[in-house]
Enzyme design. Structure first.
Site, PDB file in Angstrom:
ATOM      1  N   CYS A  68     102.026  21.125 -21.739  1.00 38.43           N
ATOM      2  CA  CYS A  68     103.226  21.380 -20.936  1.00 38.43           C
ATOM      3  C   CYS A  68     103.639  20.084 -20.246  1.00 38.43           C
ATOM      4  O   CYS A  68     102.861  19.530 -19.456  1.00 38.43           O
ATOM      5  CB  CYS A  68     102.976  22.481 -19.912  1.00 38.43           C
ATOM      6  SG  CYS A  68     104.322  22.645 -18.709  1.00 38.43           S
TER       7      CYS A  68
ATOM      8  N   CYS B 193     103.565  20.317 -16.419  1.00 37.23           N
ATOM      9  CA  CYS B 193     102.194  20.274 -15.885  1.00 37.23           C
ATOM     10  C   CYS B 193     101.694  18.834 -15.887  1.00 37.23           C
ATOM     11  O   CYS B 193     101.016  18.393 -14.940  1.00 37.23           O
ATOM     12  CB  CYS B 193     101.264  21.170 -16.698  1.00 37.23           C
ATOM     13  SG  CYS B 193     101.463  22.940 -16.364  1.00 37.23           S
TER      14      CYS B 193
ATOM     15  N   ASP C 275     115.747  14.452 -12.516  1.00 37.04           N
ATOM     16  CA  ASP C 275     115.888  14.807 -13.927  1.00 37.04           C
ATOM     17  C   ASP C 275     116.141  13.532 -14.738  1.00 37.04           C
ATOM     18  O   ASP C 275     116.894  12.650 -14.332  1.00 37.04           O
ATOM     19  CB  ASP C 275     117.048  15.790 -14.125  1.00 37.04           C
ATOM     20  CG  ASP C 275     116.975  16.480 -15.483  1.00 37.04           C
ATOM     21  OD1 ASP C 275     116.679  17.685 -15.523  1.00 37.04           O
ATOM     22  OD2 ASP C 275     117.204  15.796 -16.513  1.00 37.04           O
TER      23      ASP C 275
ATOM     24  N   HIS D 144     101.415  26.915 -13.522  1.00 37.23           N
ATOM     25  CA  HIS D 144     102.196  27.071 -14.754  1.00 37.23           C
ATOM     26  C   HIS D 144     102.675  28.516 -14.862  1.00 37.23           C
ATOM     27  O   HIS D 144     101.899  29.431 -15.102  1.00 37.23           O
ATOM     28  CB  HIS D 144     101.394  26.698 -15.997  1.00 37.23           C
ATOM     29  CG  HIS D 144     102.250  26.780 -17.236  1.00 37.23           C
ATOM     30  ND1 HIS D 144     103.051  25.744 -17.652  1.00 37.23           N
ATOM     31  CD2 HIS D 144     102.480  27.801 -18.094  1.00 37.23           C
ATOM     32  CE1 HIS D 144     103.724  26.114 -18.728  1.00 37.23           C
ATOM     33  NE2 HIS D 144     103.394  27.361 -19.017  1.00 37.23           N
TER      34      HIS D 144
ATOM     35  N   ASN E 182     117.234  28.238 -16.067  1.00 39.18           N
ATOM     36  CA  ASN E 182     117.478  28.750 -17.414  1.00 39.18           C
ATOM     37  C   ASN E 182     116.251  29.534 -17.866  1.00 39.18           C
ATOM     38  O   ASN E 182     115.113  29.139 -17.571  1.00 39.18           O
ATOM     39  CB  ASN E 182     117.759  27.592 -18.370  1.00 39.18           C
ATOM     40  CG  ASN E 182     119.056  26.875 -18.040  1.00 39.18           C
ATOM     41  OD1 ASN E 182     120.050  27.507 -17.689  1.00 39.18           O
ATOM     42  ND2 ASN E 182     119.059  25.553 -18.138  1.00 39.18           N
TER      43      ASN E 182
ATOM     44  N   HIS F 120     108.238  25.860 -18.544  1.00 38.35           N
ATOM     45  CA  HIS F 120     107.560  25.889 -17.243  1.00 38.35           C
ATOM     46  C   HIS F 120     108.674  26.128 -16.236  1.00 38.35           C
ATOM     47  O   HIS F 120     109.619  25.331 -16.166  1.00 38.35           O
ATOM     48  CB  HIS F 120     106.851  24.542 -17.001  1.00 38.35           C
ATOM     49  CG  HIS F 120     106.095  24.437 -15.696  1.00 38.35           C
ATOM     50  ND1 HIS F 120     104.764  24.011 -15.640  1.00 38.35           N
ATOM     51  CD2 HIS F 120     106.453  24.668 -14.422  1.00 38.35           C
ATOM     52  CE1 HIS F 120     104.364  23.987 -14.382  1.00 38.35           C
ATOM     53  NE2 HIS F 120     105.374  24.380 -13.612  1.00 38.35           N
TER      54      HIS F 120
ATOM     55  N   HIS G 115     111.429  26.192 -13.731  1.00 37.79           N
ATOM     56  CA  HIS G 115     112.001  25.090 -12.945  1.00 37.79           C
ATOM     57  C   HIS G 115     113.394  25.464 -12.481  1.00 37.79           C
ATOM     58  O   HIS G 115     114.100  26.234 -13.130  1.00 37.79           O
ATOM     59  CB  HIS G 115     112.025  23.783 -13.742  1.00 37.79           C
ATOM     60  CG  HIS G 115     112.688  23.892 -15.077  1.00 37.79           C
ATOM     61  ND1 HIS G 115     112.071  24.463 -16.168  1.00 37.79           N
ATOM     62  CD2 HIS G 115     113.922  23.520 -15.492  1.00 37.79           C
ATOM     63  CE1 HIS G 115     112.894  24.424 -17.203  1.00 37.79           C
ATOM     64  NE2 HIS G 115     114.024  23.867 -16.827  1.00 37.79           N
TER      65      HIS G 115
ATOM     66  N   HIS H 271     116.971  23.718 -11.355  1.00 38.21           N
ATOM     67  CA  HIS H 271     117.802  22.522 -11.320  1.00 38.21           C
ATOM     68  C   HIS H 271     118.558  22.529  -9.984  1.00 38.21           C
ATOM     69  O   HIS H 271     119.210  23.521  -9.655  1.00 38.21           O
ATOM     70  CB  HIS H 271     118.823  22.542 -12.451  1.00 38.21           C
ATOM     71  CG  HIS H 271     118.222  22.536 -13.816  1.00 38.21           C
ATOM     72  ND1 HIS H 271     118.014  21.383 -14.530  1.00 38.21           N
ATOM     73  CD2 HIS H 271     117.792  23.542 -14.611  1.00 38.21           C
ATOM     74  CE1 HIS H 271     117.481  21.682 -15.714  1.00 38.21           C
ATOM     75  NE2 HIS H 271     117.339  22.990 -15.784  1.00 38.21           N
TER      76      HIS H 271
END
Ligand code: AMP
Length: 112
Positions: free
Chosen positions: A3, A6, A29, A45, A85, A96, A98, A100
């Site tokens: 990942c 991770c 990003d 995770h 998403n 994983h 997240h 934004h």
């Protein structure tokens, strides 16, 4: 487990850190979609927001407690957008969880 997020949390892949606490790590990003684009990830995770349950929801709560502090640190007082998403149709590319955090300018028209 393979990942990328991770590995970023573990410091095995370099990142530009924006914020870190016991529950989350935030970094710039690599392909920004706004003047300011930070990715916020839980230190555990979790595949996506579709895999949140009572046993891990503390990570989401802690991330949302951190978001105003991260936004303030990034000087996003004029507003910002938080997006996650999920899965294939949601166009999630990294599996994983997240969020934004986008801002730093007037953002394009929203889809919801
Ligand atoms: P998503 O498409 O919602 O899964 O978002 C994944 C995001 O991770 C994208 O915006 C990528 O640009 C970003 N990303 C992927 N690899 C890295 C990296 N090594 N460092 C920073 N951001 C990354």
């Amino acid at each position: 487990m393979d990942c990328i997020f991770c590995a970023i949390i573990a410091g095995e892949i370099p990142s530009t850190k924006v914020w870190e606490d016991e529950y989350c790590y935030a970094f710039k990003d690599i392909a920004p979609l706004a003047k300011e684009h930070t990715v916020i990830v839980p230190k555990a995770h979790i595949e996506s927001a579709d895999k949140i349950y009572a046993g891990n929801s503390v990570y989401v709560a802690k991330i949302f407690e951190a978001i105003p502090k991260i936004a303030a640190a990034l000087d996003l007082g004029d507003g910002y957008r938080v997006i996650t998403n999920i899965g294939e149709n949601g166009c999630q590319s990294v599996k994983h969880l997240h969020f934004h955090l986008l801002g730093g300018e007037k953002l394009p028209e929203k889809i919801v």
